[in-house]
Write an enzyme that holds these catalytic residues in place. Sequence first.
Site, PDB file in Angstrom:
ATOM      1  N   ASP A  15       0.855  -1.200   0.000  1.00 12.05           N
ATOM      2  CA  ASP A  15       0.000   0.000   0.000  1.00 12.05           C
ATOM      3  C   ASP A  15       0.894   1.256   0.000  1.00 12.05           C
ATOM      4  OD1 ASP A  15      -2.414   1.325  -0.090  1.00 12.05           O
ATOM      5  OD2 ASP A  15      -3.280   0.306   1.631  1.00 12.05           O
ATOM      6  N   HIS A  18       1.931   2.953  -3.357  1.00 17.19           N
ATOM      7  CA  HIS A  18       1.125   3.991  -4.040  1.00 17.19           C
ATOM      8  C   HIS A  18       1.790   5.350  -3.845  1.00 17.19           C
ATOM      9  CE1 HIS A  18      -2.393   1.630  -5.152  1.00 17.19           C
ATOM     10  NE2 HIS A  18      -2.492   1.156  -3.919  1.00 17.19           N
ATOM     11  N   HIS A 197      -8.457  -3.262   7.864  1.00 21.48           N
ATOM     12  CA  HIS A 197      -7.441  -2.458   7.168  1.00 21.48           C
ATOM     13  C   HIS A 197      -7.931  -1.016   7.160  1.00 21.48           C
ATOM     14  CE1 HIS A 197      -4.613  -1.766   3.637  1.00 21.48           C
ATOM     15  NE2 HIS A 197      -5.533  -0.840   3.350  1.00 21.48           N
ATOM     16  N   HIS A 199      -7.482   3.392   6.980  1.00 19.93           N
ATOM     17  CA  HIS A 199      -6.784   4.551   6.379  1.00 19.93           C
ATOM     18  C   HIS A 199      -7.074   5.794   7.207  1.00 19.93           C
ATOM     19  CE1 HIS A 199      -4.806   3.260   2.632  1.00 19.93           C
ATOM     20  NE2 HIS A 199      -5.680   2.259   2.661  1.00 19.93           N
ATOM     21  N   TYR A 288     -12.205   5.771  -2.999  1.00 20.68           N
ATOM     22  CA  TYR A 288     -11.043   4.871  -3.026  1.00 20.68           C
ATOM     23  C   TYR A 288      -9.728   5.663  -2.984  1.00 20.68           C
ATOM     24  CZ  TYR A 288      -8.914   0.640  -5.171  1.00 20.68           C
ATOM     25  OH  TYR A 288      -8.199  -0.487  -5.457  1.00 20.68           O
TER      26      TYR A 288
END
Length: 338
Positions: A15, A18, A197, A199, A288
């Site tokens: 991740d 990115h 998970h 963010h 997203y």
Amino acid sequence: MSQYKVRLTDTTLRDGSHAMRHRFTEDQVRKVVRALDDAKVPVIEVTHGDGLAGSSFNYGFSAVDEMVLIQAAAEEANQAKIAVLMLPGLGTITELKEAHLRGAKVVRVATHCTEADVSIEHFHAARELGMDTVGFLMLSHRISPKELAAQARIMADAGCQCVYVVDSAGHMIMEDAADRVSALVDELQGDAEVGFHGHQNLSFGVTNSVYAVRAGATRIDGTLRGLGAGAGNSPTEVLAAAFERLDIETGVDVNALMYAAEEVLRPMITRMPIMDRASIMQGKVGVYNSFLLHAERAAERYGVAAHDILAEVGRRGYVGGQEDMIIDVAVWLQSQAR
Ligand SMILES: CC[C@H](O)CC(=O)C(=O)O
Ligand SMILES: [Mn+2]
């Protein structure tokens, strides 16, 4: 003895890729894996940010072939298992077999939260290879806990050993995460574990992870320094320190993780994710996180604002895989401004 036991997965090298525009070098991967392995992190994910075979014109090219990176990671890890992510359709079973040959022991199959059925073949293939299997229900906030649990059941029946509630937009706030984890735990009844998970778009990655653990999640994801898509992920070293304070057992060495974050990863970072206008918008409207850099590029090219693009993408309800449609939105916004 602690009431809660959690297995941490660090996805800095997937991740986090990115934010690095998929530019991790072999030497960097070796150093980060060594540091995470020394800190006793049990699972380390290494792949292009968009998973196996993500290196492409649409998603951005990797600096180094991910198979080389996976093999390097497997060579460096003494106790940790190396995981790979795959999005069915982008990555195929051919790449999965190669990743396995290069030393990957865990596969995480990611689908949009309503599309679990596209993962069935991949779980069958992974189990035949003897790999640990994880399902990743992306943008989990878009459907109700009950609907999400039904999707988790499809994955578990296909041979998935742990299904993740994935807050791909950093949109969830506390009970959003807990209710989804509880629904999955109730549905799966031990047929598969449940993971979370998080963010950081609205700064709830770590808090949501605590709620997830209290609701029954046994696997939690993070990245060193929160390096990741959008506003970044729940930082692994913060998760570990907060869990220690809450008496949630992880088995990791928190000081070694802080060293890994500060001394090993920090000098490599070319772009540190922050909660800025565009990434807060992603959290606010539930977009997203992997779309951020695509929106920023389109914003520059068409002279419109990235946060406006992302707000419109949210209104249209785009999902992962629709990166090229961000350009349509930018062109449309430009035409509206005339
Ligand atoms: C490419 C898939 C995506 O980045 C997976 C993920 O980490 C998420 O949905 O948050
Ligand atoms: Mn993510």
